[in-house]
Scaffold this motif. Sequence first.
Motif, short mmCIF file in Angstrom:
data_model
loop_
_atom_site.label_atom_id
_atom_site.label_comp_id
_atom_site.label_asym_id
_atom_site.label_seq_id
_atom_site.Cartn_x
_atom_site.Cartn_y
_atom_site.Cartn_z
N ILE A 162 116.02 100.29 52.65
CA ILE A 162 117.20 100.43 53.51
C ILE A 162 117.72 101.86 53.42
O ILE A 162 118.06 102.34 52.34
N GLY A 163 117.75 102.55 54.54
CA GLY A 163 118.17 103.95 54.57
C GLY A 163 117.03 104.92 54.32
O GLY A 163 117.23 106.14 54.41
N ALA A 164 115.84 104.42 54.00
CA ALA A 164 114.71 105.30 53.68
C ALA A 164 114.34 106.17 54.88
O ALA A 164 114.25 105.70 56.01
N GLY A 165 114.17 107.47 54.62
CA GLY A 165 113.78 108.41 55.65
C GLY A 165 114.92 108.95 56.48
O GLY A 165 114.71 109.84 57.32
N LEU A 166 116.14 108.47 56.26
CA LEU A 166 117.30 108.96 57.01
C LEU A 166 118.00 110.07 56.22
O LEU A 166 117.88 110.14 54.99
N PRO A 167 118.71 110.95 56.88
CA PRO A 167 119.42 112.02 56.17
C PRO A 167 120.34 111.45 55.08
O PRO A 167 121.21 110.61 55.37
N GLY A 168 120.11 111.91 53.86
CA GLY A 168 120.92 111.41 52.75
C GLY A 168 120.71 109.94 52.47
O GLY A 168 121.49 109.34 51.71
N GLY A 169 119.65 109.35 53.07
CA GLY A 169 119.46 107.91 52.90
C GLY A 169 120.66 107.11 53.36
O GLY A 169 120.91 106.01 52.86
N ARG A 170 121.40 107.69 54.35
CA ARG A 170 122.63 107.07 54.87
C ARG A 170 123.67 106.87 53.76
O ARG A 170 124.51 105.96 53.82
N GLY A 171 123.61 107.73 52.73
CA GLY A 171 124.61 107.66 51.68
C GLY A 171 124.37 106.59 50.64
O GLY A 171 125.19 106.41 49.73
N ILE A 172 123.25 105.89 50.73
CA ILE A 172 122.94 104.82 49.79
C ILE A 172 122.41 105.43 48.50
O ILE A 172 121.45 106.20 48.51
N LYS A 173 123.04 105.11 47.38
CA LYS A 173 122.73 105.73 46.09
C LYS A 173 121.80 104.84 45.27
O LYS A 173 122.15 103.73 44.86
N LEU A 174 120.61 105.35 45.01
CA LEU A 174 119.61 104.58 44.28
C LEU A 174 120.02 104.31 42.84
O LEU A 174 119.67 103.27 42.27
N ARG A 175 120.76 105.24 42.20
CA ARG A 175 121.09 105.08 40.78
C ARG A 175 121.87 103.80 40.51
O ARG A 175 121.85 103.28 39.39
N LEU A 176 122.57 103.27 41.51
CA LEU A 176 123.34 102.04 41.31
C LEU A 176 122.43 100.83 41.08
O LEU A 176 122.89 99.80 40.59
N PRO A 199 109.65 94.97 41.71
CA PRO A 199 109.23 95.96 40.73
C PRO A 199 110.24 97.11 40.76
O PRO A 199 110.51 97.67 41.84
N SER A 200 110.83 97.43 39.61
CA SER A 200 112.02 98.30 39.59
C SER A 200 111.67 99.78 39.58
O SER A 200 112.20 100.56 38.78
N VAL A 201 110.77 100.18 40.45
CA VAL A 201 110.37 101.59 40.53
C VAL A 201 111.59 102.44 40.88
O VAL A 201 112.33 102.12 41.82
N PRO A 202 111.91 103.51 40.14
CA PRO A 202 111.12 104.14 39.08
C PRO A 202 111.49 103.70 37.66
O PRO A 202 111.21 104.43 36.71
N TRP A 203 112.10 102.53 37.53
CA TRP A 203 112.58 102.06 36.22
C TRP A 203 111.85 100.81 35.75
O TRP A 203 112.44 99.93 35.12
N GLN A 204 110.56 100.72 36.04
CA GLN A 204 109.83 99.49 35.72
C GLN A 204 109.85 99.15 34.23
O GLN A 204 110.02 97.99 33.85
#
Length: 293
Positions: A162-176, A199-204
């Motif tokens: 969700i948001g992949a490939g969009l500028p800023g990922g549409r503000g969606i923060k992966l760290r959460l 699979p919790s990439v990059p935190w598998q």
Amino acid sequence: MDLSTIDAIDVHVHVEQDGHGCLSLDQELIDASAAYFRADADRTPTVETIAAHYRERRMAAVVFTVDATSATGHPALSSEEIADAAAAHPDVLIPFGSVDPHGGKAAVRRIRSLVEQHAVRGFKFHPSLQGFAPNDPAFYPLYEAITEAGVPALFHTGQTGIGAGLPGGRGIKLRLSDPMLIDDVAADFPELTVVLAHPSVPWQDSAISMATHKANVFIDLSGWSPKYFPPQLVRAANSMLRHKVLFGSDFPVLTPDRWIADFAKLEIKEEVRPLIMKENAVRVLGLGTPSPP
């Protein structure tokens, strides 16, 4: 649900359209997700479409939406309507609920109502899309209510389409969606069944560590074709986590047909396959009394 008529349980299926034609996300996010997954199926299935799809395959499906109204500004689909629609298909559908975590006391009341009045069997959270840190104590009343209800909490973890490939990922923060944030929740609520989605990439390695360490933590295998599974996840599923991993597709962006075809090519022990495909989910969802691990 008659488990004798079910060959597999898909624990991760999205309802993307309701009976009124409303969509779960705005069109830009839906299109970005479809492009990321190279999805070629109907991207916006209704509850009825999903029921027919899984019934044809002798499978059951856990169905849900994600209420991210506060974070996205897009009105969520109604978990109440989804649960009530799923009730017409009890042979194949298992409804989960979703609440906006920023809803405060109203969200807590809604959790109780969804369980007591609409018979939901668990709750779905997507920290990145919903814009919240799951280990913030401000959200602990949500988990208290879910724990009291005795149903699981399913958390999106890792990368999201969700948001992949969009500028800023549409503000969606992966760290959460770092699963280690959910480790705090699993530790502080030992009676709460926690399922780490995907699979919790990059935190598998973190997810594997959590599921190994905590009896109440499980992993669903949705959202990635099995041919892309990290090798350490395959090893863990074959051994120490054989009773802790669950089949999930992420339908409609990834179909159960595609997932199962790729899963068949993995070097998974024959005695482990039925655990992953059905038996572990039966236990986690409280659908029956399979033999204990």
